[in-house]
Each structure stands twice: as C-alpha cells, then as structure tokens.
Design a protein around this motif. Structure first.
Motif, PDB file in Angstrom:
ATOM      1  N   ARG A 123      -2.927  -7.207 -15.250  1.00  0.00           N
ATOM      2  CA  ARG A 123      -2.914  -7.835 -13.918  1.00  0.00           C
ATOM      3  C   ARG A 123      -4.296  -8.388 -13.582  1.00  0.00           C
ATOM      4  NH1 ARG A 123       1.873  -7.412 -11.466  1.00  0.00           N
ATOM      5  NH2 ARG A 123       3.224  -5.650 -11.963  1.00  0.00           N
ATOM      6  N   ALA A 124      -5.358  -7.667 -13.948  1.00  0.00           N
ATOM      7  CA  ALA A 124      -6.722  -8.142 -13.703  1.00  0.00           C
ATOM      8  C   ALA A 124      -7.018  -9.425 -14.479  1.00  0.00           C
ATOM      9  CB  ALA A 124      -7.739  -7.057 -14.067  1.00  0.00           C
ATOM     10  N   LEU A 125      -6.324  -9.628 -15.591  1.00  0.00           N
ATOM     11  CA  LEU A 125      -6.469 -10.851 -16.378  1.00  0.00           C
ATOM     12  C   LEU A 125      -5.607 -11.987 -15.824  1.00  0.00           C
ATOM     13  CD1 LEU A 125      -6.433  -9.331 -19.974  1.00  0.00           C
ATOM     14  CD2 LEU A 125      -8.391 -10.389 -18.821  1.00  0.00           C
ATOM     15  N   GLY A 126      -4.854 -11.699 -14.751  1.00  0.00           N
ATOM     16  CA  GLY A 126      -3.997 -12.720 -14.142  1.00  0.00           C
ATOM     17  C   GLY A 126      -2.614 -12.817 -14.746  1.00  0.00           C
ATOM     18  N   LEU A 127      -2.193 -11.782 -15.474  1.00  0.00           N
ATOM     19  CA  LEU A 127      -0.871 -11.784 -16.100  1.00  0.00           C
ATOM     20  C   LEU A 127       0.124 -11.007 -15.250  1.00  0.00           C
ATOM     21  CD1 LEU A 127      -1.935 -11.067 -19.796  1.00  0.00           C
ATOM     22  CD2 LEU A 127      -1.612 -13.277 -18.698  1.00  0.00           C
ATOM     23  N   ASP A 128       1.363 -11.471 -15.253  1.00  0.00           N
ATOM     24  CA  ASP A 128       2.459 -10.800 -14.553  1.00  0.00           C
ATOM     25  C   ASP A 128       3.600 -10.574 -15.523  1.00  0.00           C
ATOM     26  OD1 ASP A 128       1.431 -10.755 -11.811  1.00  0.00           O
ATOM     27  OD2 ASP A 128       1.586 -12.941 -11.920  1.00  0.00           O
ATOM     28  N   PRO A 129       4.374  -9.499 -15.327  1.00  0.00           N
ATOM     29  CA  PRO A 129       5.485  -9.239 -16.253  1.00  0.00           C
ATOM     30  C   PRO A 129       6.598 -10.277 -16.092  1.00  0.00           C
ATOM     31  CG  PRO A 129       5.493  -7.645 -14.455  1.00  0.00           C
ATOM     32  CD  PRO A 129       4.274  -8.481 -14.281  1.00  0.00           C
ATOM     33  N   VAL A 130       7.109 -10.735 -17.220  1.00  0.00           N
ATOM     34  CA  VAL A 130       8.279 -11.623 -17.205  1.00  0.00           C
ATOM     35  C   VAL A 130       9.481 -10.928 -17.837  1.00  0.00           C
ATOM     36  CG1 VAL A 130       6.998 -13.790 -17.121  1.00  0.00           C
ATOM     37  CG2 VAL A 130       7.562 -12.804 -19.334  1.00  0.00           C
ATOM     38  N   LEU A 131       9.237  -9.952 -18.674  1.00  0.00           N
ATOM     39  CA  LEU A 131      10.275  -9.095 -19.251  1.00  0.00           C
ATOM     40  C   LEU A 131       9.621  -7.741 -19.446  1.00  0.00           C
ATOM     41  CD1 LEU A 131      13.025  -8.519 -20.583  1.00  0.00           C
ATOM     42  CD2 LEU A 131      12.063  -9.365 -22.727  1.00  0.00           C
ATOM     43  N   ASP A 132      10.126  -6.755 -18.746  1.00  0.00           N
ATOM     44  CA  ASP A 132       9.472  -5.447 -18.778  1.00  0.00           C
ATOM     45  C   ASP A 132      10.521  -4.355 -18.936  1.00  0.00           C
ATOM     46  OD1 ASP A 132       7.199  -3.875 -18.823  1.00  0.00           O
ATOM     47  OD2 ASP A 132       7.118  -3.647 -16.649  1.00  0.00           O
ATOM     48  N   GLU A 133      10.999  -4.193 -20.144  1.00  0.00           N
ATOM     49  CA  GLU A 133      11.982  -3.157 -20.480  1.00  0.00           C
ATOM     50  C   GLU A 133      11.285  -2.183 -21.409  1.00  0.00           C
ATOM     51  OE1 GLU A 133      14.747  -0.744 -20.417  1.00  0.00           O
ATOM     52  OE2 GLU A 133      15.155  -2.580 -19.319  1.00  0.00           O
ATOM     53  N   ARG A 134      10.760  -1.100 -20.846  1.00  0.00           N
ATOM     54  CA  ARG A 134       9.887  -0.197 -21.584  1.00  0.00           C
ATOM     55  C   ARG A 134      10.610   0.898 -22.352  1.00  0.00           C
ATOM     56  NH1 ARG A 134       4.971   0.298 -17.110  1.00  0.00           N
ATOM     57  NH2 ARG A 134       4.689  -1.947 -16.931  1.00  0.00           N
ATOM     58  N   GLU A 135      11.895   1.021 -22.178  1.00  0.00           N
ATOM     59  CA  GLU A 135      12.651   2.091 -22.843  1.00  0.00           C
ATOM     60  C   GLU A 135      13.546   1.516 -23.938  1.00  0.00           C
ATOM     61  OE1 GLU A 135      12.032   5.241 -22.250  1.00  0.00           O
ATOM     62  OE2 GLU A 135      10.664   4.730 -20.623  1.00  0.00           O
ATOM     63  N   PRO A 136      13.787   2.300 -25.001  1.00  0.00           N
ATOM     64  CA  PRO A 136      14.725   1.867 -26.042  1.00  0.00           C
ATOM     65  C   PRO A 136      16.115   1.678 -25.445  1.00  0.00           C
ATOM     66  CG  PRO A 136      13.460   3.780 -26.764  1.00  0.00           C
ATOM     67  CD  PRO A 136      13.164   3.573 -25.306  1.00  0.00           C
ATOM     68  N   PRO A 137      16.956   0.874 -25.990  1.00  0.00           N
ATOM     69  CA  PRO A 137      16.844   0.269 -27.317  1.00  0.00           C
ATOM     70  C   PRO A 137      16.030  -1.022 -27.341  1.00  0.00           C
ATOM     71  CG  PRO A 137      18.989  -0.256 -26.414  1.00  0.00           C
ATOM     72  CD  PRO A 137      18.288   0.621 -25.398  1.00  0.00           C
ATOM     73  N   LEU A 138      15.808  -1.692 -26.205  1.00  0.00           N
ATOM     74  CA  LEU A 138      15.055  -2.945 -26.223  1.00  0.00           C
ATOM     75  C   LEU A 138      13.550  -2.693 -26.360  1.00  0.00           C
ATOM     76  CD1 LEU A 138      15.073  -5.982 -26.146  1.00  0.00           C
ATOM     77  CD2 LEU A 138      15.076  -5.881 -23.660  1.00  0.00           C
ATOM     78  N   ALA A 139      12.961  -1.926 -25.488  1.00  0.00           N
ATOM     79  CA  ALA A 139      11.545  -1.532 -25.513  1.00  0.00           C
ATOM     80  C   ALA A 139      10.615  -2.688 -25.838  1.00  0.00           C
ATOM     81  CB  ALA A 139      11.320  -0.361 -26.468  1.00  0.00           C
ATOM     82  N   VAL A 140      10.422  -3.562 -24.856  1.00  0.00           N
ATOM     83  CA  VAL A 140       9.501  -4.682 -24.997  1.00  0.00           C
ATOM     84  C   VAL A 140       8.943  -5.020 -23.617  1.00  0.00           C
ATOM     85  CG1 VAL A 140      11.264  -6.484 -24.766  1.00  0.00           C
ATOM     86  CG2 VAL A 140       9.163  -6.971 -26.013  1.00  0.00           C
ATOM     87  N   SER A 141       7.680  -5.390 -23.581  1.00  0.00           N
ATOM     88  CA  SER A 141       7.046  -5.786 -22.332  1.00  0.00           C
ATOM     89  C   SER A 141       6.290  -7.085 -22.587  1.00  0.00           C
ATOM     90  CB  SER A 141       6.092  -4.677 -21.854  1.00  0.00           C
ATOM     91  OG  SER A 141       5.578  -4.964 -20.578  1.00  0.00           O
ATOM     92  N   VAL A 142       6.663  -8.131 -21.847  1.00  0.00           N
ATOM     93  CA  VAL A 142       6.063  -9.450 -22.019  1.00  0.00           C
ATOM     94  C   VAL A 142       5.431  -9.862 -20.694  1.00  0.00           C
ATOM     95  CG1 VAL A 142       6.476 -11.870 -22.616  1.00  0.00           C
ATOM     96  CG2 VAL A 142       7.836 -10.071 -23.721  1.00  0.00           C
ATOM     97  N   TRP A 143       4.188 -10.304 -20.768  1.00  0.00           N
ATOM     98  CA  TRP A 143       3.420 -10.705 -19.588  1.00  0.00           C
ATOM     99  C   TRP A 143       2.904 -12.122 -19.796  1.00  0.00           C
ATOM    100  CZ3 TRP A 143       1.742  -6.954 -15.753  1.00  0.00           C
ATOM    101  CH2 TRP A 143       2.280  -5.677 -15.974  1.00  0.00           C
ATOM    102  N   ARG A 144       2.866 -12.922 -18.703  1.00  0.00           N
ATOM    103  CA  ARG A 144       2.358 -14.297 -18.786  1.00  0.00           C
ATOM    104  C   ARG A 144       1.499 -14.611 -17.584  1.00  0.00           C
ATOM    105  NH1 ARG A 144       3.929 -17.782 -22.551  1.00  0.00           N
ATOM    106  NH2 ARG A 144       3.222 -19.499 -21.289  1.00  0.00           N
ATOM    107  N   GLY A 145       0.598 -15.539 -17.769  1.00  0.00           N
ATOM    108  CA  GLY A 145      -0.225 -16.046 -16.682  1.00  0.00           C
ATOM    109  C   GLY A 145      -1.128 -17.139 -17.195  1.00  0.00           C
TER     110      GLY A 145
END
Length: 172
Positions: A123-145
């Motif tokens: 967040r300090a780098l100016g990024l915000d989550p666009v996909l934030d599924e932290r638990e399996p089976p997907l378990a992926v977190s994507v941030w953009r800014g």
C-alpha cells in the motif's frame, strides 16, 4: 548389558539442535520495504543489492558475469542478480528492456502469511489488491498501481512455499 551401555551413550549424547526456521513475516517486510520496493520505484539496483547484503543475503549469480560486486571501481549495473540468505529465501532482481522485476522465494511461506506481512508495504508503494484470495485452493494475491504490480502465489521452485514478485516499468 549392551542395551544398558547403548542407553547410557544415547542419554549422554548432546541433543541435536532444532532446525532453524524461516521468519516469513520479517523476510517479507525486509524484502518489500528495503530491497524490492526501492528497486521497483527507482530502477537503481545497486542500493537494493547493498540492502540485501546488509540483510544477510549473498550473491550467488550475477549477469553479466564479469561484474564484481563490491569492487571499488565503478561497475556497470547488472541486468540480473540472484542472492540467497541462510534461512531467508532467494532474491532475484532483473532489469531487462523496460521491465524491472524483483522477487523473493520463501520455502516456508504461505500466500496468506506473505500477503499479510507485505500488505502495508505494498500500500505504501501505491498498490491496491485486485485479486486477493489468500486461502487454498486458489491462494493468490495480485496488487496493482500505476506502472507496478505485485504477485504472491505458491511457488513451483520453493516448495512447499510461495513467491512474491514485484514488477514495474523502468523509467525512460
């Protein structure tokens, strides 16, 4: 009698030290805040290499391979570098064409733990989550800014752990 002697020897033997475990949160915070974040923001790899060395990482490979890390004379900027820290994962930085990439593979890190530790720094780098599924089976977190993004996902290399990658565009 043999059993008694064996039991006495085993009892007198020093206990083996427990295996040192990775501090996933600390590794994540240091890498995002002090190493990858500044590199993605500035495109200057040398300060990030120095920060990684201060954090205990050692250079394993550098490209071009005639660069001498720590040399007193002016060296060209590497296009790629791989650094490893004992119980601290593997950092890779790359500056190719107009793309900057900095990643850390943490063999004991899960997506949830890495994403939680990285979140305030992303967040300090100016990024915000666009996909934030932290638990399996997907378990992926994507941030953009802006021109940057971060990806946290299970790793095929650092098993059973995960990898965090920051990607940005080099300044013109």
């Amino acid at each position: 009698m043999k059993r008694l002697v064996l039991a006495a020897l085993l009892a007198a033997a020093p206990a083996s030290a427990p295996a040192q475990s990775m501090n996933v949160r600390l590794i994540t915070e240091q890498v995002v805040r002090d190493i990858c974040g500044p590199f993605i923001q500035t495109g200057d790899m040398w300060p990030s290499i120095a920060a990684a060395e201060r954090a205990g990482y050692a250079v394993m490979q550098v490209w071009p391979d005639d660069i001498r890390i720590g040399a007193a004379d002016l060296q060209p900027t590497p296009t790629e570098i791989e650094m490893r820290g004992s119980h601290a994962g593997t950092i890779r930085m790359s500056a190719r064409r107009d793309r900057l990439t900095c990643s850390v593979g943490i063999a004991e890190g899960g997506v949830r733990t890495i994403a939680e530790a990285a979140e305030p720094h992303l967040r300090a780098l100016g990024l915000d989550p666009v996909l934030d599924e932290r638990e399996p089976p997907l378990a992926v977190s994507v941030w953009r800014g802006g021109d940057a993004m971060a990806l946290i996902a299970p790793s095929s290399e650092f098993r059973p752990g995960s990898e965090l990658a920051l990607i940005g565009r080099a300044a013109d």
